[in-house]
Design a protein around this motif. Structure first.
Motif, PDB file in Angstrom:
ATOM      1  N   ASP A   1      -8.489  90.192  49.391  1.00 63.35           N
ATOM      2  CA  ASP A   1      -9.489  89.337  50.043  1.00 63.35           C
ATOM      3  C   ASP A   1     -10.530  90.179  50.776  1.00 63.35           C
ATOM      4  O   ASP A   1     -11.699  89.817  50.833  1.00 63.35           O
ATOM      5  CB  ASP A   1      -8.831  88.359  51.026  1.00 63.35           C
ATOM      6  CG  ASP A   1      -8.082  87.229  50.344  1.00 63.35           C
ATOM      7  OD1 ASP A   1      -8.205  87.072  49.105  1.00 63.35           O
ATOM      8  OD2 ASP A   1      -7.351  86.506  51.049  1.00 63.35           O
ATOM      9  N   THR A   2     -10.102  91.288  51.339  1.00 68.73           N
ATOM     10  CA  THR A   2     -11.007  92.156  52.103  1.00 68.73           C
ATOM     11  C   THR A   2     -11.854  93.054  51.201  1.00 68.73           C
ATOM     12  O   THR A   2     -13.064  93.175  51.395  1.00 68.73           O
ATOM     13  CB  THR A   2     -10.213  93.032  53.093  1.00 68.73           C
ATOM     14  OG1 THR A   2      -9.500  92.177  53.991  1.00 68.73           O
ATOM     15  CG2 THR A   2     -11.128  93.952  53.892  1.00 68.73           C
ATOM     16  N   PHE A   3     -11.221  93.685  50.213  1.00 67.83           N
ATOM     17  CA  PHE A   3     -11.895  94.716  49.423  1.00 67.83           C
ATOM     18  C   PHE A   3     -12.212  94.297  47.987  1.00 67.83           C
ATOM     19  O   PHE A   3     -12.880  95.040  47.270  1.00 67.83           O
ATOM     20  CB  PHE A   3     -11.040  95.990  49.388  1.00 67.83           C
ATOM     21  CG  PHE A   3     -10.760  96.545  50.751  1.00 67.83           C
ATOM     22  CD1 PHE A   3     -11.749  97.171  51.492  1.00 67.83           C
ATOM     23  CD2 PHE A   3      -9.497  96.420  51.319  1.00 67.83           C
ATOM     24  CE1 PHE A   3     -11.493  97.682  52.752  1.00 67.83           C
ATOM     25  CE2 PHE A   3      -9.231  96.926  52.585  1.00 67.83           C
ATOM     26  CZ  PHE A   3     -10.227  97.548  53.301  1.00 67.83           C
ATOM     27  N   GLY A   4     -11.710  93.159  47.554  1.00 63.11           N
ATOM     28  CA  GLY A   4     -11.881  92.732  46.164  1.00 63.11           C
ATOM     29  C   GLY A   4     -10.882  93.432  45.270  1.00 63.11           C
ATOM     30  O   GLY A   4     -10.408  94.525  45.593  1.00 63.11           O
ATOM     31  N   VAL A   5     -10.569  92.809  44.146  1.00 64.41           N
ATOM     32  CA  VAL A   5      -9.555  93.388  43.255  1.00 64.41           C
ATOM     33  C   VAL A   5     -10.003  94.752  42.720  1.00 64.41           C
ATOM     34  O   VAL A   5      -9.167  95.623  42.458  1.00 64.41           O
ATOM     35  CB  VAL A   5      -9.166  92.408  42.122  1.00 64.41           C
ATOM     36  CG1 VAL A   5     -10.249  92.323  41.061  1.00 64.41           C
ATOM     37  CG2 VAL A   5      -7.834  92.784  41.506  1.00 64.41           C
ATOM     38  N   ASP A   6     -11.308  94.975  42.595  1.00 67.60           N
ATOM     39  CA  ASP A   6     -11.798  96.278  42.130  1.00 67.60           C
ATOM     40  C   ASP A   6     -11.795  97.335  43.226  1.00 67.60           C
ATOM     41  O   ASP A   6     -11.983  98.518  42.941  1.00 67.60           O
ATOM     42  CB  ASP A   6     -13.214  96.144  41.564  1.00 67.60           C
ATOM     43  CG  ASP A   6     -13.233  95.373  40.253  1.00 67.60           C
ATOM     44  OD1 ASP A   6     -12.225  95.392  39.530  1.00 67.60           O
ATOM     45  OD2 ASP A   6     -14.265  94.735  39.963  1.00 67.60           O
TER      46      ASP A   6
ATOM     47  N   THR B   1       5.054  91.274  51.087  1.00 71.83           N
ATOM     48  CA  THR B   1       4.307  92.140  50.191  1.00 71.83           C
ATOM     49  C   THR B   1       3.144  91.376  49.566  1.00 71.83           C
ATOM     50  O   THR B   1       2.013  91.876  49.518  1.00 71.83           O
ATOM     51  CB  THR B   1       5.227  92.704  49.100  1.00 71.83           C
ATOM     52  OG1 THR B   1       6.259  93.479  49.724  1.00 71.83           O
ATOM     53  CG2 THR B   1       4.469  93.569  48.107  1.00 71.83           C
ATOM     54  N   GLN B   2       3.413  90.169  49.097  1.00 70.99           N
ATOM     55  CA  GLN B   2       2.364  89.346  48.494  1.00 70.99           C
ATOM     56  C   GLN B   2       1.266  89.036  49.505  1.00 70.99           C
ATOM     57  O   GLN B   2       0.073  89.083  49.170  1.00 70.99           O
ATOM     58  CB  GLN B   2       2.948  88.052  47.935  1.00 70.99           C
ATOM     59  CG  GLN B   2       3.814  88.273  46.717  1.00 70.99           C
ATOM     60  CD  GLN B   2       4.553  87.021  46.286  1.00 70.99           C
ATOM     61  OE1 GLN B   2       5.015  86.232  47.117  1.00 70.99           O
ATOM     62  NE2 GLN B   2       4.695  86.844  44.988  1.00 70.99           N
ATOM     63  N   GLN B   3       1.644  88.732  50.734  1.00 69.68           N
ATOM     64  CA  GLN B   3       0.654  88.434  51.764  1.00 69.68           C
ATOM     65  C   GLN B   3      -0.220  89.652  52.054  1.00 69.68           C
ATOM     66  O   GLN B   3      -1.433  89.543  52.174  1.00 69.68           O
ATOM     67  CB  GLN B   3       1.328  87.947  53.048  1.00 69.68           C
ATOM     68  CG  GLN B   3       0.358  87.616  54.164  1.00 69.68           C
ATOM     69  CD  GLN B   3      -0.644  86.539  53.784  1.00 69.68           C
ATOM     70  OE1 GLN B   3      -0.292  85.574  53.116  1.00 69.68           O
ATOM     71  NE2 GLN B   3      -1.894  86.700  54.193  1.00 69.68           N
ATOM     72  N   ARG B   4       0.391  90.825  52.133  1.00 70.60           N
ATOM     73  CA  ARG B   4      -0.380  92.047  52.403  1.00 70.60           C
ATOM     74  C   ARG B   4      -1.331  92.351  51.253  1.00 70.60           C
ATOM     75  O   ARG B   4      -2.491  92.693  51.468  1.00 70.60           O
ATOM     76  CB  ARG B   4       0.581  93.214  52.639  1.00 70.60           C
ATOM     77  CG  ARG B   4      -0.082  94.532  53.015  1.00 70.60           C
ATOM     78  CD  ARG B   4      -0.925  94.460  54.281  1.00 70.60           C
ATOM     79  NE  ARG B   4      -0.222  93.946  55.406  1.00 70.60           N
ATOM     80  CZ  ARG B   4       0.379  94.667  56.354  1.00 70.60           C
ATOM     81  NH1 ARG B   4       0.347  95.971  56.299  1.00 70.60           N
ATOM     82  NH2 ARG B   4       0.996  94.088  57.354  1.00 70.60           N
ATOM     83  N   LEU B   5      -0.851  92.204  50.013  1.00 69.82           N
ATOM     84  CA  LEU B   5      -1.723  92.412  48.857  1.00 69.82           C
ATOM     85  C   LEU B   5      -2.903  91.446  48.892  1.00 69.82           C
ATOM     86  O   LEU B   5      -4.045  91.832  48.641  1.00 69.82           O
ATOM     87  CB  LEU B   5      -0.932  92.236  47.560  1.00 69.82           C
ATOM     88  CG  LEU B   5       0.005  93.377  47.182  1.00 69.82           C
ATOM     89  CD1 LEU B   5       0.979  92.934  46.096  1.00 69.82           C
ATOM     90  CD2 LEU B   5      -0.777  94.591  46.729  1.00 69.82           C
ATOM     91  N   LYS B   6      -2.634  90.188  49.196  1.00 72.55           N
ATOM     92  CA  LYS B   6      -3.691  89.176  49.268  1.00 72.55           C
ATOM     93  C   LYS B   6      -4.725  89.561  50.331  1.00 72.55           C
ATOM     94  O   LYS B   6      -5.923  89.452  50.105  1.00 72.55           O
ATOM     95  CB  LYS B   6      -3.106  87.799  49.558  1.00 72.55           C
ATOM     96  CG  LYS B   6      -4.141  86.686  49.575  1.00 72.55           C
ATOM     97  CD  LYS B   6      -3.514  85.349  49.876  1.00 72.55           C
ATOM     98  CE  LYS B   6      -4.495  84.225  49.943  1.00 72.55           C
ATOM     99  NZ  LYS B   6      -5.785  84.492  50.556  1.00 72.55           N
TER     100      LYS B   6
END
Length: 84
Positions: A31-36, A22-27
């Motif tokens: 990384d791709t779309f930015g936290v926003d 889950t953490q890897q997928r979130l990262k």
């Protein structure tokens, strides 16, 4: 699409491995779309509550979105209101 055997295999993984995945997928998403550019669809159920907990542990400012369909129990609506 995953087949039934792959799904069963993923479900049988230890909890620590599921959290790491889950953490890897979130990262990857951040990384791709930015936290926003990433948000958590939050229903107030146990699965989305755990996902939001993990996501906010990693990215405290990640957005959560709740869509009130009118079918939710009042207790769920009240629970959801306790989150930003």
């Amino acid at each position: 699409m995953r087949d039934l055997n792959e799904l069963k295999q993923l479900q049988s993984l230890p909890l620590a491995v599921k959290i790491q995945k889950t953490q890897q997928r979130l990262k990857e998403w951040v990384d791709t779309f930015g936290v926003d550019g990433v948000y958590i669809s939050f229903s107030g159920g146990k699965d989305s509550t755990v996902l939001l907990h993990i996501a906010r542990w990693m990215y405290p400012k990640i957005k959560a979105v709740f869509s009130d369909t009118g079918l939710e129990y009042q207790e769920v609506r009240e629970f959801v209101k306790t989150f930003d």
